[in-house]
Design a protein around this motif. Structure first.
Motif, PDB file in Angstrom:
ATOM      1  N   LEU A   4       0.359  -1.067  -0.136  1.00 26.31           N
ATOM      2  CA  LEU A   4       0.124   0.658   0.133  1.00 26.31           C
ATOM      3  C   LEU A   4       0.585   1.250   0.508  1.00 26.31           C
ATOM      4  O   LEU A   4       0.319   2.709  -0.531  1.00 26.31           O
ATOM      5  CB  LEU A   4      -1.291  -0.155   0.885  1.00 26.31           C
ATOM      6  CG  LEU A   4      -2.103  -1.673   0.809  1.00 26.31           C
ATOM      7  CD1 LEU A   4      -3.421  -0.739   2.246  1.00 26.31           C
ATOM      8  CD2 LEU A   4      -2.873  -0.363  -0.172  1.00 26.31           C
ATOM      9  N   ILE A   5       2.186   1.309   0.764  1.00 25.63           N
ATOM     10  CA  ILE A   5       2.746   2.936   0.600  1.00 25.63           C
ATOM     11  C   ILE A   5       3.340   2.375  -0.511  1.00 25.63           C
ATOM     12  O   ILE A   5       3.880   3.909  -0.852  1.00 25.63           O
ATOM     13  CB  ILE A   5       3.559   2.502   2.083  1.00 25.63           C
ATOM     14  CG1 ILE A   5       3.267   2.022   2.874  1.00 25.63           C
ATOM     15  CG2 ILE A   5       5.217   3.548   1.946  1.00 25.63           C
ATOM     16  CD1 ILE A   5       4.039   1.966   4.300  1.00 25.63           C
ATOM     17  N   LEU A   6       4.030   1.569  -1.244  1.00 27.50           N
ATOM     18  CA  LEU A   6       4.308   1.469  -2.773  1.00 27.50           C
ATOM     19  C   LEU A   6       2.792   1.599  -3.742  1.00 27.50           C
ATOM     20  O   LEU A   6       3.693   2.999  -4.452  1.00 27.50           O
ATOM     21  CB  LEU A   6       5.090   0.245  -2.827  1.00 27.50           C
ATOM     22  CG  LEU A   6       6.364  -0.087  -2.604  1.00 27.50           C
ATOM     23  CD1 LEU A   6       6.361  -1.922  -2.853  1.00 27.50           C
ATOM     24  CD2 LEU A   6       7.448   0.993  -2.856  1.00 27.50           C
ATOM     25  N   GLY A  27       6.801  10.293  -2.893  1.00 29.89           N
ATOM     26  CA  GLY A  27       7.754  10.811  -2.998  1.00 29.89           C
ATOM     27  C   GLY A  27       9.203   9.455  -2.421  1.00 29.89           C
ATOM     28  O   GLY A  27       9.150   8.462  -2.693  1.00 29.89           O
ATOM     29  N   ASN A  28      10.439  10.221  -2.768  1.00 30.87           N
ATOM     30  CA  ASN A  28      11.849   8.826  -2.523  1.00 30.87           C
ATOM     31  C   ASN A  28      11.688   9.339  -0.849  1.00 30.87           C
ATOM     32  O   ASN A  28      12.001   8.058  -0.781  1.00 30.87           O
ATOM     33  CB  ASN A  28      13.011  10.496  -2.790  1.00 30.87           C
ATOM     34  CG  ASN A  28      14.112   9.039  -2.975  1.00 30.87           C
ATOM     35  OD1 ASN A  28      13.930   7.688  -3.339  1.00 30.87           O
ATOM     36  ND2 ASN A  28      15.741   9.170  -2.801  1.00 30.87           N
ATOM     37  N   ARG A  72      11.315   4.513  -0.117  1.00 27.14           N
ATOM     38  CA  ARG A  72      12.238   3.893   0.526  1.00 27.14           C
ATOM     39  C   ARG A  72      11.823   3.103   1.940  1.00 27.14           C
ATOM     40  O   ARG A  72      12.005   1.990   1.767  1.00 27.14           O
ATOM     41  CB  ARG A  72      13.441   4.737   1.078  1.00 27.14           C
ATOM     42  CG  ARG A  72      14.247   5.063  -0.170  1.00 27.14           C
ATOM     43  CD  ARG A  72      15.413   6.243   0.681  1.00 27.14           C
ATOM     44  NE  ARG A  72      16.846   6.490  -0.669  1.00 27.14           N
ATOM     45  CZ  ARG A  72      17.017   6.649  -0.623  1.00 27.14           C
ATOM     46  NH1 ARG A  72      17.445   7.337   0.866  1.00 27.14           N
ATOM     47  NH2 ARG A  72      17.952   7.512  -1.728  1.00 27.14           N
ATOM     48  N   PHE A  73      11.186   3.732   2.403  1.00 31.55           N
ATOM     49  CA  PHE A  73      10.396   3.149   3.797  1.00 31.55           C
ATOM     50  C   PHE A  73       9.406   2.026   3.156  1.00 31.55           C
ATOM     51  O   PHE A  73       9.635   0.582   3.928  1.00 31.55           O
ATOM     52  CB  PHE A  73       9.244   3.914   4.600  1.00 31.55           C
ATOM     53  CG  PHE A  73       9.102   3.842   5.612  1.00 31.55           C
ATOM     54  CD1 PHE A  73       9.726   3.475   7.026  1.00 31.55           C
ATOM     55  CD2 PHE A  73       7.537   3.370   5.511  1.00 31.55           C
ATOM     56  CE1 PHE A  73       9.082   3.212   8.079  1.00 31.55           C
ATOM     57  CE2 PHE A  73       6.849   2.372   7.124  1.00 31.55           C
ATOM     58  CZ  PHE A  73       7.411   2.403   7.887  1.00 31.55           C
ATOM     59  N   ALA A  74       9.001   1.791   2.262  1.00 30.50           N
ATOM     60  CA  ALA A  74       8.005   1.087   2.037  1.00 30.50           C
ATOM     61  C   ALA A  74       8.942  -0.673   1.526  1.00 30.50           C
ATOM     62  O   ALA A  74       8.393  -1.008   0.960  1.00 30.50           O
ATOM     63  CB  ALA A  74       7.321   0.954   0.826  1.00 30.50           C
ATOM     64  N   ALA A  75      10.281  -0.273   0.227  1.00 32.95           N
ATOM     65  CA  ALA A  75      10.868  -1.433   0.134  1.00 32.95           C
ATOM     66  C   ALA A  75      11.563  -2.303   1.048  1.00 32.95           C
ATOM     67  O   ALA A  75      11.447  -3.304   1.778  1.00 32.95           O
ATOM     68  CB  ALA A  75      12.406  -1.030  -0.697  1.00 32.95           C
TER      69      ALA A  75
END
Length: 162
Positions: free
Chosen positions: A32-34, A39-40, A44-47
């Motif tokens: 969901l975050i992806l 933004g960048n 990164r947090f979703a990854a």
């Protein structure tokens, strides 16, 4: 003093189950975050969340204790393979014996055919060497000579009863 506990016995199945379900819960959150990240930083947090979910699920599966580690299943499989190997050997031996018996029968039949052929050749040679035609006498009136067969008079179709 108590015996040391093996490393596989220290694993708590509840802890592994919790790790698994945490990983399963984090995976859709990371997805969901992806989807909504623009933004960048959020990407990164979703990854990181997706990688953490995969690691937690993999760790819970890797540390899971399958009874005795699968050794019982492997031993059962070995026993079954050994049993199948013994049965297959028995079948091969039985088939070889049947083949040998069939070969013996065919050899006996071939010997009988050879003996019949020799008898026919001898009879043909005897007939060719005899200048006079054979006189057929009723059975019991003339003894059979050397090389001659005693032949009984043939019944006619009308003489043979029903």
């Amino acid at each position: 003093m108590p015996a040391p506990v093996a490393a596989t016995d220290r694993r708590d199945p509840r802890l592994l189950s919790v790790l698994f379900w945490i990983g399963v819960a984090l995976a859709p959150v990371a997805a969901l975050i992806l989807l909504v990240a623009d933004g960048n930083g959020p990407l990164r947090f979703a990854a990181v969340l997706a990688i953490l979910a995969v690691v937690l699920i993999g760790l819970s599966i890797a540390l899971r204790a399958d009874g005795d580690g699968g050794h019982g299943e492997a031993e059962e499989l070995r026993d079954e393979i050994d049993q199948l190997r013994r049965e297959l050997r028995g079948e091969i031996v039985a088939a070889a014996q049947r083949g040998n018996q069939a070969l013996d029968v065919s050899q006996r039949a071939q010997e009988q055919v050879g003996a019949l052929r020799r008898r026919l050749d001898a009879a043909a040679a005897g007939i060719a060497a005899d200048p006079e035609p054979p006189v057929v006498q009723p059975a019991g009136t003339q003894p059979a000579g050397a090389g001659r067969a005693r032949v009984a008079p043939a019944e006619t179709y009308a003489d043979a009863g029903p």
